[in-house]
Design a protein around this motif. Sequence first.
Motif, short mmCIF file in Angstrom:
data_model
loop_
_atom_site.label_atom_id
_atom_site.label_comp_id
_atom_site.label_asym_id
_atom_site.label_seq_id
_atom_site.Cartn_x
_atom_site.Cartn_y
_atom_site.Cartn_z
N ALA A 1 67.59 60.77 12.51
CA ALA A 1 66.51 61.47 11.82
C ALA A 1 66.59 61.21 10.23
O ALA A 1 67.63 60.84 9.66
CB ALA A 1 66.83 62.88 12.16
N CYS A 2 65.63 61.33 9.74
CA CYS A 2 65.39 61.00 8.16
C CYS A 2 64.17 61.58 7.70
O CYS A 2 63.56 62.05 8.30
CB CYS A 2 65.42 59.43 7.94
N PHE B 1 62.14 59.30 11.81
CA PHE B 1 63.40 58.73 12.16
C PHE B 1 63.29 57.42 12.22
O PHE B 1 62.13 56.76 12.22
CB PHE B 1 63.46 59.38 13.66
N ARG B 2 64.48 56.76 12.17
CA ARG B 2 64.55 55.53 12.15
C ARG B 2 65.46 54.85 13.35
O ARG B 2 65.96 55.64 14.01
CB ARG B 2 65.47 54.95 11.06
N PHE B 3 65.00 53.77 13.83
CA PHE B 3 65.52 53.18 15.14
C PHE B 3 65.49 51.70 15.09
O PHE B 3 64.97 51.28 14.29
CB PHE B 3 65.07 53.86 16.36
N GLU C 1 64.59 46.75 12.48
CA GLU C 1 64.81 48.39 12.38
C GLU C 1 63.44 48.83 11.87
O GLU C 1 62.65 48.26 11.16
CB GLU C 1 65.70 48.50 11.18
N TYR C 2 63.05 50.26 12.54
CA TYR C 2 61.84 50.52 12.23
C TYR C 2 61.95 52.19 11.66
O TYR C 2 63.06 52.97 11.87
CB TYR C 2 60.97 50.82 13.46
N GLU C 3 60.93 52.61 11.13
CA GLU C 3 60.53 53.91 10.64
C GLU C 3 59.44 54.65 11.14
O GLU C 3 58.47 53.90 10.95
CB GLU C 3 60.86 54.10 9.13
N TYR C 4 59.51 55.64 11.64
CA TYR C 4 58.87 56.50 12.29
C TYR C 4 58.36 57.76 11.71
O TYR C 4 59.09 58.51 11.36
CB TYR C 4 58.74 56.79 13.87
N ARG D 1 56.49 51.71 10.69
CA ARG D 1 56.78 50.55 10.01
C ARG D 1 58.00 49.95 10.17
O ARG D 1 59.11 50.57 10.41
CB ARG D 1 56.45 50.83 8.29
N ARG D 2 58.04 48.60 9.96
CA ARG D 2 59.20 47.66 10.16
C ARG D 2 59.84 47.74 8.90
O ARG D 2 59.24 47.28 7.94
CB ARG D 2 58.91 46.40 10.68
#
Length: 290
Positions: free
Chosen positions: A258-259, A269-271, A277-280, A288-289
């Motif tokens: 989570a972020c 969140f990031r994953f 690595e991505y952020e949603y 976005r990547r």
Amino acid sequence: MGYKVDNAVILAAGASSRFAPLSYESPKALIEVRGEILIERQIRQLKEVGIPEIILVTGYKKEQFSYLKDEFGVQLVDNLEYLYRNNHSSIYRVKEFLHNTYICSSDNYFAENPFECEVEDCYYSAVYAEGWTDEWCMEEDSEGFISDVHIGGKDAWYMLGHAFWSETFSRNFLEILEQIYEQPETKDLLWEAIFKEHLHRLKMKIRRYPEHMIFEFDTLDELRQFDRSYIKDTRSQILKSLTKRLNCREEQIEKVQACKGMNNEAAGFRFWVGTDEYEYCYEDGALRRL
């Protein structure tokens, strides 16, 4: 001297933001773990030993808990302050129920039933950490009462699981809580932090449990370690939709954390998928990547 347990209070008001994205869709207490709904398992364990009254404090997505009233006979109490106060506000909301009472967290998984209908002393359950831990660690005096609580420690017993309050403990805690409740600095406090500052008045012992007895899952990765069915099926519609957008499988989505979102306000969140690595952003579905 012992105490006959009057009831149990299960705290389930929080949003469990660290458990993103599953907690965006359902309260963590309602996830399935090894074939059972987490909170249903805990309610059944309380009922198995004859606890006569179970009070569930809700807040976040409270409507999803409503079936428990008819199916399990629990009392539902809504905490309207859960968004801007910590779990001490749930304690305050059910103060009239607090006697000889179990205080439980709705997201704990007990491998074996830890509850009893009669309890010898007030206690907080604990497991042992070999080496360093960032958890809330406890020390005890010569009489076995908790004499210090500190965040972080080495080779220590740390807080995990439920607690038992006697009638006297409940009365003393509520007197303290009433005195400080309206103070602005109280809003972010866990009830354990209030306990920590009043150990001389709030007498409690450590109830030690063996390794692999009490579990708590703060992230999807931790849940996957315990219930491997989540590796290929996360039960998350958000993650399933991301597999289509990224042309990957659910098991390839890892290290979910989570972020803050891309505007530093909206939840997200990031994953990782492989080496990428991505952020949603939950608010608008932006991806976005990094």
